[in-house]
Design an enzyme around this catalytic site. Structure first.
Site, short mmCIF file in Angstrom:
data_model
loop_
_atom_site.label_atom_id
_atom_site.label_comp_id
_atom_site.label_asym_id
_atom_site.label_seq_id
_atom_site.Cartn_x
_atom_site.Cartn_y
_atom_site.Cartn_z
N TYR A 66 0.84 -1.19 0.00
CA TYR A 66 0.00 0.00 0.00
C TYR A 66 0.88 1.25 0.00
CZ TYR A 66 -3.49 -3.47 1.43
OH TYR A 66 -4.29 -4.58 1.50
N GLY A 217 -15.66 1.69 -2.82
CA GLY A 217 -16.38 2.96 -2.76
C GLY A 217 -17.65 2.99 -3.57
N GLY A 222 -24.02 8.26 -2.83
CA GLY A 222 -23.56 9.44 -3.53
C GLY A 222 -22.25 9.29 -4.27
#
Length: 296
Positions: A66, A217, A222
């Site tokens: 990461y 995500g 939204g």
């Protein structure tokens, strides 16, 4: 927050843990480029981790991959003075490859070197769970898994697990020494890479940690790819074309008086054999919401 035991002999962990893949995001063109999630302010990342711990999460999942160490360095700073309050999980075996971002090297000497580097970045003398990050077809799993057991005997990790490994290799590793946990992708939109591992973990009492339970995500109220930075990898994701399916899940969530995010996490936690979900947080607001995600 509810806690569940990780495998037969592992720690009791909260059903939602802190994921650090997004906070490792490096600038496009960086010499250490990996997968770009958009810009990440390091102060906000530290605040996100601390807020998640304050909200009740008791474990963090990270990896050298990461941001090629960036996430682990951020975790070290976020845990200053709080190491005893959290279970720290990391991974090993992924190394940079200029031709394809990364490749796996699970030889015993590579695993040992990877963990030693992680311990330095994290500022600790041991981690709580060390996981082989992905497959290395060139190295027998028995050799890789045996090295994790030696590292465990030396006190450099308390438990050992496998990430992104099919059932056959989990079985072979388990025959050498018990596997505490497996890590696999699972969400309302994306099934596990290796579905056969779900039966194996249940049969052997192995813990199951689920990554990307929010589909990176896409299962957040939204969320819109139009608002992402141009080089964000999610712009080209196949999930970007499944808006109708996502809208259907949003309607179902609303019918249960839930946010889409909460609905997605609840679904994952209800699946047989699942111990906990890994949720990435990028700012203090997201960190403070982790307890609400795990609420009934």
């Amino acid at each position: 927050m509810e806690r569940r035991r990780l495998g037969a002999d592992g720690p009791e962990i909260t059903v939602v843990g802190v994921g650090t893949a997004p906070i490792g995001s490096m600038p496009v063109g960086s010499a250490r480029e990996w997968i770009y999630w958009g810009g990440q302010d390091e102060r906000e990342a530290i605040a996100a981790i601390r807020a998640a711990l304050d909200a009740g999460a008791n474990w963090i999942d990270t990896a050298p991959f990461y941001g090629w160490g960036r996430a682990e360095d951020i975790v070290r700073r976020a845990l200053h003075g709080r190491r005893d309050d959290v279970f720290l999980f990391t991974k090993c075996g992924t190394i940079p490859d200029p031709d394809r971002v990364s490749r796996m090297d699970n030889r015993p000497e590579a695993i040992r070197a990877d963990l030693e580097a992680s311990l330095l970045r994290l500022g600790v003398d041991h981690v709580d769970l060390l996981q082989i990050h992905d497959l290395d077809r060139a190295t027998p799993i028995e050799e890789s898994w045996g090295e994790l057991q030696r590292l465990r005997d030396e006190g450099k990790t308390r438990w050992a697990g496998l990430s992104n490994h099919p059932a056959e290799l989990v079985e072979r590793a388990h025959a050498v020494a018990p596997v505490t946990s497996c890590q696999e992708s699972l969400s309302l939109l994306v099934g596990p890479r290796y579905p056969d591992v779900l039966e194996v973990v249940r049969r052997h009492g192995i813990g199951l940690l689920c990554w990307a339970p929010l589909a990176s995500g896409f299962l957040v109220d939204g969320f819109s790819t139009k608002e992402l930075e141009p080089d964000d990898f999610r712009r080209s994701s196949p999930l970007a074309h499944r808006s109708r399916e996502i809208a259907g899940h949003a309607r179902e969530a609303a019918g249960r008086s839930r946010t889409l995010r909460r609905h997605a996490i609840a679904w994952v936690l209800e699946q047989p054999g699942v111990t906990a979900a890994i949720v990435g947080v990028r700012n203090a607001g997201e960190g403070s919401e982790v307890a609400a995600l795990a609420a009934d």
